[in-house]
Design an enzyme around this catalytic site. Sequence first.
Site, mmCIF file in Angstrom:
data_model
loop_
_atom_site.group_PDB
_atom_site.id
_atom_site.type_symbol
_atom_site.label_atom_id
_atom_site.label_comp_id
_atom_site.label_asym_id
_atom_site.label_seq_id
_atom_site.Cartn_x
_atom_site.Cartn_y
_atom_site.Cartn_z
ATOM 1 N N GLY A 1 23.231 28.919 6.670
ATOM 2 C CA GLY A 1 22.498 28.381 5.537
ATOM 3 C C GLY A 1 22.869 29.080 4.233
ATOM 4 O O GLY A 1 23.762 28.635 3.545
ATOM 5 N N SER B 1 29.259 29.204 10.022
ATOM 6 C CA SER B 1 28.939 28.997 8.616
ATOM 7 C C SER B 1 28.441 30.291 7.967
ATOM 8 O O SER B 1 29.127 31.314 8.037
ATOM 9 C CB SER B 1 27.924 27.861 8.487
ATOM 10 O OG SER B 1 27.838 27.417 7.155
ATOM 11 N N TYR B 2 27.238 30.289 7.363
ATOM 12 C CA TYR B 2 26.749 31.515 6.732
ATOM 13 C C TYR B 2 26.484 32.610 7.763
ATOM 14 O O TYR B 2 26.350 33.783 7.408
ATOM 15 C CB TYR B 2 25.483 31.246 5.910
ATOM 16 C CG TYR B 2 25.166 32.386 4.949
ATOM 17 C CD1 TYR B 2 25.768 32.443 3.700
ATOM 18 C CD2 TYR B 2 24.294 33.413 5.312
ATOM 19 C CE1 TYR B 2 25.511 33.492 2.833
ATOM 20 C CE2 TYR B 2 24.030 34.462 4.456
ATOM 21 C CZ TYR B 2 24.644 34.494 3.209
ATOM 22 O OH TYR B 2 24.395 35.546 2.357
ATOM 23 N N ASP C 1 37.088 20.498 8.207
ATOM 24 C CA ASP C 1 35.936 20.959 7.436
ATOM 25 C C ASP C 1 36.384 21.226 6.001
ATOM 26 O O ASP C 1 37.307 22.005 5.763
ATOM 27 C CB ASP C 1 35.389 22.244 8.072
ATOM 28 C CG ASP C 1 34.264 22.882 7.265
ATOM 29 O OD1 ASP C 1 33.652 22.184 6.430
ATOM 30 O OD2 ASP C 1 34.005 24.085 7.468
ATOM 31 N N HIS D 1 32.934 21.125 10.507
ATOM 32 C CA HIS D 1 32.228 22.387 10.281
ATOM 33 C C HIS D 1 31.500 22.853 11.529
ATOM 34 O O HIS D 1 31.471 24.036 11.843
ATOM 35 C CB HIS D 1 31.251 22.195 9.125
ATOM 36 C CG HIS D 1 30.650 23.454 8.603
ATOM 37 N ND1 HIS D 1 31.386 24.413 7.944
ATOM 38 C CD2 HIS D 1 29.379 23.929 8.635
ATOM 39 C CE1 HIS D 1 30.589 25.413 7.585
ATOM 40 N NE2 HIS D 1 29.376 25.148 8.000
#
Length: 479
Positions: free
Chosen positions: A92, A188-189, A388, A440
């Site tokens: 996020g 991701s984050y 992605d 992603h």
Amino acid sequence: MATLNWVLVILISTLLIDLTNCSSGGFSADPYGQQQLDRVLHLPGQNFNVSFAHYAGFVTVNEEAGRALFYWFFEAAEDPASKPLVLWLNGGPGCSSIAYGVAEEIGPFHVEKDGKHLYLNPYSWNQAANMLFLDSPVGVGYSYSNTPSDHLNNGDLRTAADSHAFLLKWFDRFPQYKGRDFYISGESYAGHYVPQLSQAVVRHNSATKDKTINFKGFMVGNALFDDFHDHLGLFQFLWSAGMISDQTFKKLNIFCDLDSFILPKESCGKILDIADKEIGNIDQYSVFTPACTANFSVMNQFLKRRNKVGHLRKAYDPCTEQHSTVYFNLPKVQHALHVYNRSNSFKWVTCSDDVYNNWKDSPRSVLNIYHELLNAGIRIWVFSGDTDAVLPVTSTRYSIDALKLRTVGPWRPWYDDGQVGGWTQQYEGLNFVTVRGAGHEVPLHRPKQALTLFKSFISGNSLPQLEQISDSYHHPMSV
């Protein structure tokens, strides 16, 4: 005698489950008793049986503030006592590992279109390991704090500290997993979360000689690594994929330096707007698959650096995030997962804007942590879906190159059922893997290949080569 006592505890605790679930929650001072209070017996919309046990509940990580993190734990489908334990984290910052990791990626249960029923994921990672999913930090998913300001004061440092505190307490609740081979993974984050938490575990183990967490390594996918290289690789990917013009590509590199890209100045902002129009209404998390038309208004999230994970599934429904929102807001689902005492105004969301918009600290790079952990002797794998356009494969390659690691294995394709699953490069202390055709969320777009990747990672084996494939496979003749 010890075994008999344990069995008695389980039987007594099981008899108390229904009574406890009708109250405001349950607590047992005995860890095995608490496990049974956390056990999920059945889920709404689950029209099938499973052979494995799973558990859900809260672990308080800060008594003074009342911060509590929500977890969902699935034992391995077969012989869990012989399988490693893996923690999965989504990013996020502010996105739920239940929403993405469980409900549309690697969990055994995925949500149907109606938002009321579940179906079995044939490529669940609990086929190979015991899987632990954590909603972190507070304010994400069901995780909460009794101190409301906590939800607006999250950052990388406190997230790592709270997640480490969670692990120590979770192992106290599930002592049978103490000393078990343990890995951390995410996307991701979580490219920040995973190495930061790994660093906390390694440092704690070194300082205390505590063997509770038998940490063996970590794996991250389409990860936020280093702002400079992420930014450099993004523009190159958009241009090389034919998504932006030559002129726009040149101007992006001229006007959007790193500081301007994160907080766009007027000249950078204008060229970013042009790039967005050239790209069009596509899902930038998976550039070659259909977008969810309901999400066109947020298709330019890459411009805001919102590294949310998002939108896809089964026969390929790009709006799957919406189905999870319906399901996890159902009171009977929350009851089954032991989510109690939430106010009537509480609404479960896949990603919290409050958490994201109030994030307090985020280093521009985690490459320094990689340098530290590369010397710790743990297993490190980095993977990247190659379609992605948010955290693209080009960005990851630039970041890995910046580590200046010695190459110990040649760049080569890896195979799944006779087809190229992607490519891989082995460095000293780190293995890099691409997954062909994945966006992603690699396990969402290429679930079978992702499971092959995961099994190779936890076993420490190389990804399959062509000669490892069955003799029944014959490569088609070129014409």
